[in-house]
Design a protein around this motif. Structure first.
Motif, PDB file in Angstrom:
ATOM      1  N   GLY A  68       0.783  -1.222   0.000  1.00  0.00           N
ATOM      2  CA  GLY A  68       0.000   0.000   0.000  1.00  0.00           C
ATOM      3  C   GLY A  68       0.818   1.276   0.000  1.00  0.00           C
ATOM      4  N   ALA A  69       2.148   1.147   0.156  1.00  0.00           N
ATOM      5  CA  ALA A  69       3.023   2.323   0.204  1.00  0.00           C
ATOM      6  C   ALA A  69       3.857   2.413  -1.066  1.00  0.00           C
ATOM      7  CB  ALA A  69       3.944   2.244   1.422  1.00  0.00           C
ATOM      8  N   TYR A  70       4.120   3.626  -1.504  1.00  0.00           N
ATOM      9  CA  TYR A  70       4.929   3.845  -2.691  1.00  0.00           C
ATOM     10  C   TYR A  70       6.341   3.305  -2.472  1.00  0.00           C
ATOM     11  CZ  TYR A  70       7.965   6.450  -5.877  1.00  0.00           C
ATOM     12  OH  TYR A  70       8.927   6.796  -6.787  1.00  0.00           O
ATOM     13  N   ASP A  71       6.825   2.510  -3.418  1.00  0.00           N
ATOM     14  CA  ASP A  71       8.152   1.901  -3.345  1.00  0.00           C
ATOM     15  C   ASP A  71       9.094   2.681  -4.270  1.00  0.00           C
ATOM     16  OD1 ASP A  71      10.440   0.305  -3.558  1.00  0.00           O
ATOM     17  OD2 ASP A  71       9.312  -1.553  -3.338  1.00  0.00           O
ATOM     18  N   ASP A  72       9.830   3.620  -3.700  1.00  0.00           N
ATOM     19  CA  ASP A  72      10.635   4.519  -4.520  1.00  0.00           C
ATOM     20  C   ASP A  72      11.791   3.804  -5.204  1.00  0.00           C
ATOM     21  OD1 ASP A  72      11.284   7.354  -5.315  1.00  0.00           O
ATOM     22  OD2 ASP A  72      13.154   6.811  -4.311  1.00  0.00           O
ATOM     23  N   SER A  73      12.463   2.916  -4.487  1.00  0.00           N
ATOM     24  CA  SER A  73      13.627   2.250  -5.053  1.00  0.00           C
ATOM     25  C   SER A  73      13.244   1.368  -6.240  1.00  0.00           C
ATOM     26  CB  SER A  73      14.318   1.413  -3.967  1.00  0.00           C
ATOM     27  OG  SER A  73      15.428   0.721  -4.504  1.00  0.00           O
ATOM     28  N   TYR A  74      12.202   0.567  -6.059  1.00  0.00           N
ATOM     29  CA  TYR A  74      11.753  -0.326  -7.134  1.00  0.00           C
ATOM     30  C   TYR A  74      11.221   0.493  -8.313  1.00  0.00           C
ATOM     31  CZ  TYR A  74       9.339  -4.317  -9.313  1.00  0.00           C
ATOM     32  OH  TYR A  74       8.901  -5.280 -10.180  1.00  0.00           O
ATOM     33  N   THR A  75      10.443   1.531  -8.010  1.00  0.00           N
ATOM     34  CA  THR A  75       9.895   2.381  -9.066  1.00  0.00           C
ATOM     35  C   THR A  75      11.008   3.014  -9.885  1.00  0.00           C
ATOM     36  OG1 THR A  75       7.839   2.874  -7.903  1.00  0.00           O
ATOM     37  CG2 THR A  75       8.573   4.486  -9.528  1.00  0.00           C
ATOM     38  N   SER A  76      12.053   3.477  -9.222  1.00  0.00           N
ATOM     39  CA  SER A  76      13.140   4.147  -9.924  1.00  0.00           C
ATOM     40  C   SER A  76      13.723   3.271 -11.020  1.00  0.00           C
ATOM     41  CB  SER A  76      14.235   4.545  -8.924  1.00  0.00           C
ATOM     42  OG  SER A  76      15.274   5.239  -9.582  1.00  0.00           O
ATOM     43  N   SER A  77      13.956   1.994 -10.707  1.00  0.00           N
ATOM     44  CA  SER A  77      14.539   1.098 -11.708  1.00  0.00           C
ATOM     45  C   SER A  77      13.516   0.696 -12.762  1.00  0.00           C
ATOM     46  CB  SER A  77      15.122  -0.147 -11.024  1.00  0.00           C
ATOM     47  OG  SER A  77      14.136  -0.827 -10.281  1.00  0.00           O
ATOM     48  N   VAL A  78      12.279   0.397 -12.349  1.00  0.00           N
ATOM     49  CA  VAL A  78      11.240  -0.031 -13.295  1.00  0.00           C
ATOM     50  C   VAL A  78      10.884   1.089 -14.262  1.00  0.00           C
ATOM     51  CG1 VAL A  78       8.799  -0.695 -13.493  1.00  0.00           C
ATOM     52  CG2 VAL A  78      10.254  -1.797 -11.787  1.00  0.00           C
TER      53      VAL A  78
END
Length: 436
Positions: free
Chosen positions: A137-147
């Protein structure tokens, strides 16, 4: 190269969307576009509000959604796209409506709006569900950055819906309202933009709330740190969390007005770059801006020899933590402390005072329920002695009682507390003191 975001007002009518298209095409560097759902018009509600009504319609969701389809079909027709352009998208949404969750339904405005603009520009549409990731439910900044970086690499031009992403199960997860600002910042970082342009319906950040101080002026340069202080105090031109993705990459944000694109706007720049002299303000005011909010509570706690009682402050704050009350400010003296926090209901306030009485046995407590906080913000205060004295003097001359003062350790903000009834007069008085 630029990443660019348009807010709901910019996407609300065919005329405003034509203006958006002209802005994008006027600069070939504007390659990645993030959009909000269409905003309010004279005759229609914001699309996101319409979709909230769809979610709340229960068994009547499909009928309620017809108002949304009518809104988008009207835009499609006026903008010259063919009949049936949205048919497959409408059909998919309608099929999912009976069992769809809140985030999926309210995010469809951004989804459909991005589809519309991509077709008009002949840009690629990329669903943000494939780019922005949430976990638990929380934004995942690290994963989002790479994806997101992988998903946008080698793309020439793209339109991307703001406001939402997806979790590991493919479920749509939305940011809080205004979250398209965050989406735009994520995209800007992923593509390595030179600047993140955020187009809205105002000329930029103002030195004070223009609804209260009509002669407030636009700030030409604002640092990330100043933005955080002002956003927290209610200056809501930009979602307060939107700076984090671009701050990590040292990408400036440029606030622009869709309806006045020739206006200079406000550049929000890395704090270190500003302090190193890379950017210079036109206006040399000792402070950058003033902002404030009403409806805070102030709990005054007095106990003799408080300073020698080990753990006193910790035990007081533990009472707030147990009741899940966020603390805003803690001015203190030798035998007293004041805790400022957002307004709560009467039962919670009573429970808090009873808990503090039991845990630290103060000599006296008093709860004030009509406090407004005003922040005077600016890097210029560090080199200009007397800012606090000028503010206090100005309030005194205006007949306004100062109920609290707290200067942050960063030395770029001074927090003043006044009565709610004095809030507007205090903003006018303070802006008058520092407007030159």
């Amino acid at each position: 190269m630029k990443a660019i975001k348009f807010g709901g007002t910019s996407m609300s009518t065919a005329a405003s969307i034509d203006q958006v298209i002209n802005i994008i095409r006027s600069d070939p560097e504007r390659r990645f576009v993030v959009v909000s759902a269409p905003g309010k018009t004279d005759g229609e509600s914001k699309v996101t509000d319409m979709l909230i009504s769809v979610f709340n319609a229960g068994q009547d969701r499909i009928n309620a959604f017809s108002h949304v389809t009518a809104r988008f079909d009207k835009l499609r027709s006026e903008l010259g796209l063919p009949d049936g352009f949205f048919d497959s998208d409408f059909a998919e949404i309608i099929e999912r409506l009976p069992d769809a969750g809140y985030d999926y339904i309210v995010s469809r405005g951004e989804y459909l709006c991005a589809k519309l603009l991509a077709a008009l520009l002949d840009y690629e549409f990329i669903d943000s569900a494939s780019l922005i990731k949430f976990r638990g439910g929380a934004y995942d900044d690290s994963y989002t950055s790479s994806v997101c970086k992988l998903g946008l690499q080698n793309k020439r031009n793209a339109v991307i819906p703001g406001f939402y992403g997806s979790d590991n199960n493919g479920n749509i997860v939305a940011f809080s309202r205004g979250g398209s600002d965050v989406s735009g910042a994520i995209v800007a970082r992923a593509v390595g933009a030179d600047v993140y342009e955020n187009f809205t319906d105002v000329d930029g950040f103002m030195t004070c709330d223009p609804r209260i101080v009509p002669h407030a002026s636009v700030i030409d340069v604002l640092t990330y740190k100043e933005l955080r202080e002002l956003s927290y105090m209610g200056a809501n031109v930009l979602h307060p969390e939107s700076i984090f993705p671009v701050r990590k990459a040292n990408i400036p944000i440029h606030i622009r007005n869709t309806f006045n694109p020739s206006a200079t706007g406000t550049m929000i720049v890395p704090t270190d770059d500003y302090l190193a002299g890379k950017y210079e303000r036109i206006n040399k005011r000792p402070i950058t801006a003033i902002a404030g909010k009403k409806n805070f509570y102030s709990l005054y706690i007095d106990k003799s020899m408080m300073n020698s009682e080990i753990g006193f402050v910790r035990r007081v704050l533990s009472c707030f933590e147990r009741l899940e009350i966020a603390v805003e400010h803690i001015p203190s003296g030798i035998d007293s402390m004041t805790v400022v926090f957002s307004a709560v209901d009467r039962d919670t306030a009573n429970a808090l005072m009873a808990s503090i009485q039991a845990d630290v046995k103060p000599d006296h407590m008093h709860l004030s329920t009509d406090i407004s906080l005003i922040a005077i913000v600016g890097h210029g205060m560090v080199s200009r002695p007397g800012t606090a004295a000028r503010a206090i003097s100005r309030l005194s001359n205006a007949g306004i009682n100062l109920r609290m003062i707290d200067q942050g350790a960063s030395e770029i903000n001074i927090i003043l507390g006044v009565s709610d009834s004095d809030f507007e007069r205090a903003l006018v008085a303070l802006n008058g003191e520092f407007e030159v």
